[in-house]
Design a protein around this motif. Structure first.
Motif, PDB file in Angstrom:
ATOM      1  N   ILE A  63       0.936  -1.132  -0.007  1.00 39.63           N
ATOM      2  CA  ILE A  63      -0.061   0.001   0.130  1.00 39.63           C
ATOM      3  C   ILE A  63       0.813   1.123   0.211  1.00 39.63           C
ATOM      4  N   VAL A  64       1.976   1.208   0.754  1.00 41.60           N
ATOM      5  CA  VAL A  64       2.926   2.411   0.504  1.00 41.60           C
ATOM      6  C   VAL A  64       4.012   2.667  -0.467  1.00 41.60           C
ATOM      7  N   GLY A  65       4.328   1.224  -0.936  1.00 40.11           N
ATOM      8  CA  GLY A  65       5.384   1.149  -1.797  1.00 40.11           C
ATOM      9  C   GLY A  65       4.870   1.514  -3.355  1.00 40.11           C
ATOM     10  N   VAL A  66       3.827   0.730  -3.644  1.00 39.82           N
ATOM     11  CA  VAL A  66       3.399   0.827  -5.015  1.00 39.82           C
ATOM     12  C   VAL A  66       2.871   2.473  -5.167  1.00 39.82           C
ATOM     13  N   PRO A  67       2.155   2.908  -4.618  1.00 37.26           N
ATOM     14  CA  PRO A  67       1.575   4.362  -4.985  1.00 37.26           C
ATOM     15  C   PRO A  67       2.745   5.261  -4.787  1.00 37.26           C
ATOM     16  N   GLY A  68       3.523   5.166  -3.936  1.00 42.74           N
ATOM     17  CA  GLY A  68       4.848   5.994  -3.679  1.00 42.74           C
ATOM     18  C   GLY A  68       5.695   6.082  -4.812  1.00 42.74           C
ATOM     19  N   ASN A  69       6.180   4.858  -5.173  1.00 39.49           N
ATOM     20  CA  ASN A  69       7.266   4.472  -6.303  1.00 39.49           C
ATOM     21  C   ASN A  69       6.408   5.177  -7.533  1.00 39.49           C
ATOM     22  N   ALA A  70       5.200   4.707  -7.809  1.00 36.39           N
ATOM     23  CA  ALA A  70       4.231   5.224  -9.105  1.00 36.39           C
ATOM     24  C   ALA A  70       4.265   6.812  -9.298  1.00 36.39           C
ATOM     25  N   THR A  71       4.138   7.339  -7.983  1.00 39.30           N
ATOM     26  CA  THR A  71       3.962   8.614  -7.894  1.00 39.30           C
ATOM     27  C   THR A  71       5.301   9.548  -8.311  1.00 39.30           C
ATOM     28  N   VAL A  72       6.729   8.604  -7.909  1.00 46.76           N
ATOM     29  CA  VAL A  72       7.904   9.368  -8.258  1.00 46.76           C
ATOM     30  C   VAL A  72       7.902   9.343  -9.593  1.00 46.76           C
ATOM     31  N   ILE A  73       7.569   8.026 -10.361  1.00 50.90           N
ATOM     32  CA  ILE A  73       7.906   7.730 -11.794  1.00 50.90           C
ATOM     33  C   ILE A  73       6.911   8.670 -12.475  1.00 50.90           C
ATOM     34  N   MET A  74       5.675   8.952 -12.298  1.00 54.82           N
ATOM     35  CA  MET A  74       4.903   9.683 -13.058  1.00 54.82           C
ATOM     36  C   MET A  74       5.247  11.215 -13.006  1.00 54.82           C
ATOM     37  N   ALA A  75       5.700  11.684 -11.944  1.00 57.41           N
ATOM     38  CA  ALA A  75       6.239  13.019 -11.799  1.00 57.41           C
ATOM     39  C   ALA A  75       7.762  13.259 -12.618  1.00 57.41           C
ATOM     40  N   PHE A  76       8.524  12.237 -12.860  1.00 58.08           N
ATOM     41  CA  PHE A  76       9.577  12.291 -13.850  1.00 58.08           C
ATOM     42  C   PHE A  76       9.337  12.228 -15.081  1.00 58.08           C
ATOM     43  N   LEU A  77       8.262  11.353 -15.366  1.00 58.17           N
ATOM     44  CA  LEU A  77       7.650  11.224 -16.882  1.00 58.17           C
ATOM     45  C   LEU A  77       7.130  12.588 -17.157  1.00 58.17           C
ATOM     46  N   LEU A  78       6.435  13.440 -16.287  1.00 59.89           N
ATOM     47  CA  LEU A  78       5.704  14.552 -16.733  1.00 59.89           C
ATOM     48  C   LEU A  78       7.085  15.715 -16.932  1.00 59.89           C
ATOM     49  N   LEU A  79       7.993  15.503 -16.251  1.00 63.02           N
ATOM     50  CA  LEU A  79       9.109  16.305 -16.279  1.00 63.02           C
ATOM     51  C   LEU A  79       9.656  16.196 -17.681  1.00 63.02           C
ATOM     52  N   ILE A  80      10.052  14.874 -17.966  1.00 62.98           N
ATOM     53  CA  ILE A  80      10.511  14.490 -19.380  1.00 62.98           C
ATOM     54  C   ILE A  80       9.509  15.095 -20.621  1.00 62.98           C
ATOM     55  N   TYR A  81       8.269  14.999 -20.332  1.00 65.82           N
ATOM     56  CA  TYR A  81       7.251  15.533 -21.187  1.00 65.82           C
ATOM     57  C   TYR A  81       7.599  16.908 -21.402  1.00 65.82           C
ATOM     58  N   GLU A  82       7.680  17.649 -20.446  1.00 64.79           N
ATOM     59  CA  GLU A  82       7.588  18.990 -20.215  1.00 64.79           C
ATOM     60  C   GLU A  82       8.953  19.651 -20.807  1.00 64.79           C
ATOM     61  N   GLU A  83      10.137  19.059 -20.349  1.00 65.35           N
ATOM     62  CA  GLU A  83      11.403  19.774 -20.697  1.00 65.35           C
ATOM     63  C   GLU A  83      12.130  18.762 -21.543  1.00 65.35           C
TER      64      GLU A  83
END
Length: 321
Positions: A17-37
């Motif tokens: 419950i802690v690890g899956v959403p946490g790591n998925a959130t970090v991955i999503m944030a950096f994918l957004l960063l790649i998309y933007e920059e």
């Protein structure tokens, strides 16, 4: 359902419950960063890779363990055991090496500009993809024993006295020598990056201390305040926190592994196995929380996503305006 299975399932479920959403959130944030920059800095690429590896650890081990403990699903046949143990050991070890790589790169990042360490940092950033590939090949190669010696607890008719109980699976070593060699290799594979990352963290702390002394000297001369040291200093402090977490949690894990190798009757009980998997997976579950709280790039992407949601809802429902 046995109380022991229920407790085991709840422990693994909590990490899921802690690890899956946490790591998925970090991955999503950096994918957004790649998309933007349209690019990703080397340190960010290492953190993204670390989050992907940690997500693999939590899903393959904790999620499957919790499902099996609650009798919802069970993939732990012979083939399933080989795949799960191999992927878990490879991704777990890769998580360790990536944490070391992050600490080493951050150490180079806060070194004085113009030094030879700046050149080393540029070389690491340039060939980072090859570094990732080398780490994957290295750790996958050192985890091959899981493919050859792992079987399901349902097929325990050919067990030897050198078998190691890993709950739903057994690692059935053919001889004590092979067990000791494999155990020593795993411990060595973990101790080497742990020692190196500890050394890198100590260097980071020394450099941060020197920087703080320089800032104090400038303040006393100019009589004005100053910044906290910039983004690189903040990132370095986060790395020190991650390394400290690793040393504590994986230190316990490796201590239990050494105990498993040296104490005879460990195979008959899965308690040590449960504790090892729990502590080995705890870092994979908790480290993304540290990154989410402390990493400004992740925070900014999450805040933007949170702010865009109510705007979209108002756009779709103009009557609420």
């Amino acid at each position: 359902m046995l109380s022991e299975e229920f407790v085991r399932g709840m422990l693994y479920l909590s990490l899921t419950i802690v690890g899956v959403p946490g790591n998925a959130t970090v991955i999503m944030a950096f994918l957004l960063l790649i998309y933007e920059e349209k690019r990703l800095l080397a340190a960010d690429a290492i953190i993204l890779h670390l989050a992907c590896t940690n997500l693999l650890v939590v899903v393959v081990r904790c999620l499957l363990e919790s499902l099996a403990s609650f009798h919802l699903a069970n993939v732990f046949g012979d083939a399933g055991c080989k795949a799960v143990i191999f992927i878990f050991r490879t991704s777990r070890a890769l998580s360790i090496w990536l944490t070391f790589l992050l600490s080493a790169y951050q150490c180079l990042s806060i070194a004085p500009p113009g030094s030879r360490w700046a050149t080393a940092r540029a070389i690491v950033a340039q060939y980072l993809v090859f570094v990732f590939l080398f780490l994957w090949v290295l750790n996958a190669t050192m985890s091959q024993a899981a493919i050859f010696f792992t079987l399901s607890t349902k097929n325990d008719s050919s067990l030897t006295k050198n078998a190691v109980n890993v709950q739903f699976c057994l690692v059935n070593f053919p001889s004590k020598l092979s067990k000791d060699i494999n155990g020593a290799a795993q411990v060595g594979r973990d101790v080497v990056p742990m020692s190196l990352m500890t050394l890198a963290s100590l260097v980071i702390l020394v450099l941060l201390y020197k920087h703080s002394q320089q800032v104090k000297g400038l303040r006393s001369v100019s009589g004005t305040g100053g910044g906290s040291g910039g983004a690189e200093q903040r990132a370095a402090k986060v790395v020190v926190v991650l390394v400290t977490m690793y040393v504590i949690l994986y230190g316990v894990d490796n201590g239990l592994w050494v105990y498993t190798l040296t104490v005879r009757k460990t195979m008959s009980s899965s308690l040590i196995s449960d504790l090892r998997v729990f502590f080995a997976s705890l870092y994979a579950a908790l480290s993304p929380l540290v990154i989410i709280v402390s990493n400004r790039k992740v925070n900014s992407r999450l805040r933007c996503s949170a702010q865009e949601k109510p705007v979209l809802e108002k756009t779709r429902n103009p009557s609420t305006l």
